[in-house]
Design an enzyme around this catalytic site. Sequence first.
Site, short mmCIF file in Angstrom:
data_model
loop_
_atom_site.label_atom_id
_atom_site.label_comp_id
_atom_site.label_asym_id
_atom_site.label_seq_id
_atom_site.Cartn_x
_atom_site.Cartn_y
_atom_site.Cartn_z
CG HIS A 96 11.80 -4.06 23.22
ND1 HIS A 96 11.71 -3.89 21.85
CD2 HIS A 96 10.69 -4.75 23.57
CE1 HIS A 96 10.59 -4.45 21.40
NE2 HIS A 96 9.95 -4.98 22.43
CG HIS A 145 6.19 -6.15 25.64
ND1 HIS A 145 5.44 -5.45 24.72
CD2 HIS A 145 7.29 -6.58 24.98
CE1 HIS A 145 6.07 -5.48 23.54
NE2 HIS A 145 7.19 -6.16 23.68
CG HIS A 154 7.71 -5.72 15.21
ND1 HIS A 154 7.52 -6.47 16.34
CD2 HIS A 154 7.72 -6.62 14.19
CE1 HIS A 154 7.42 -7.75 16.03
NE2 HIS A 154 7.54 -7.87 14.72
C1 NCD Z 1 5.45 -9.09 22.22
C2 NCD Z 1 4.27 -9.07 23.18
O1 NCD Z 1 3.88 -10.13 23.67
O2 NCD Z 1 3.75 -7.98 23.47
N1 NCD Z 1 5.62 -10.43 21.73
C3 NCD Z 1 6.76 -10.94 21.20
O3 NCD Z 1 6.71 -12.06 20.73
N2 NCD Z 1 7.89 -10.27 21.18
C4 NCD Z 1 5.23 -8.12 21.12
C5 NCD Z 1 6.47 -7.79 20.32
O4 NCD Z 1 7.43 -7.23 20.82
O5 NCD Z 1 6.50 -8.12 19.13
ZN ZN Z 2 8.47 -6.39 22.19
#
Ligand code: NCD
Ligand code: ZN
Length: 346
Positions: A14, A16, A137
């Site tokens: 996981h 981003h 989520h």
């Molecule tokens: C994540 C993001 O910034 O894209 N933020 C977070 O607080 N985890 C999005 C997510 O995974 O919920």
């Molecule tokens: Zn995330």
Amino acid sequence: MINHLTLIQPDDWHVHLRDDAALITTVPAAARYFGRSIVMPNLKTPVRTVNDALLYRQRILQHRPKDSHWLPLMVLYLTDDTTKEDISAAKKSGFVQAMKYYPAGATTNSASGVTKLERLDPIFEKMQELDLILQMHGEVNDENTDIFDREAVFIDRHLRRIKEKFPELKIVLEHITTEQAAQYVEESDRYLAATITPQHLLYNRNHMFAGGIRPHLYCLPILKRDTHQKALIKASTSGSRKFFLGTDSAPHELETKESACGCAGCFSHHAALEFYAEVFDQVNAMHHLEAFASINGAEFYHLPLNQSKITLVREPWTIPDEIPFCGGKLIPLAAGMNINWKVKLP
Ligand code: NCD
Ligand code: ZN
């Protein structure tokens, strides 16, 4: 005392990576020692179709360091308009590993998320039939539910029903934060697993308010009280096959975090495995780190284990105060903290 640990190369289930200029930072950071990373699809314009994912994957790979074999594993974003054809196309693509459910408005870039979960039943049925993984989520997003209860309420209100109706749908409950989630996943069958982040193992909600408000610890699902932190440490270090590494590393530029309405997300790829090692070491569970970081996730996703190995050594160092990002900077998780473990790269 253990001073070094050699383990199968780990994966991150996981992350981003963002897009465009952010990839200059995020891709080499992901590729530094992970074999594969599940790339979240919540770009400003979400990754909804196989073609979106194909193009995004190409943009990511342009930033992969030359000698690296790291692979981005792609995910599509579920919306109210996702069709069964989208699911078939995802499965057929061979490179889309999962579909991600975001409740509309629950977190960063989730405006296009799902407004009514029940409406996705036909989609879930198709995913079950084709054996395509659902990443959730797991929070409700209604104003009447306290932010600290949103995960536990999601389990009772939605996840139990989905598990009953689609017993063979493979689900990853992402970035779990509560004792309820850890217990529910542990007691459930082999079709349900969960990722756990470093921030939810290292911190609890008190840290978010220690001496003032600490925006760099604000992430979603939000940090919970220490009893939940303890339950997550217990779950991840137990050797159970149901929990695996998912950093949820989610970079945001400094200005967007330190603001009147700061956004959610912590960047942890500067020391991802080292953070987990720190936690596992503290509870004398280093012998379970390999399962959590390198085996359980691959097995759940039906992917082969990585071929190479990496070594962690006990070697104290200090987390940097800031990291250059998109022409500005970001504040990394645990900035300025001393840490005992370091990955030794060949
Ligand atoms: C994540 C993001 O910034 O894209 N933020 C977070 O607080 N985890 C999005 C997510 O995974 O919920
Ligand atoms: Zn995330």
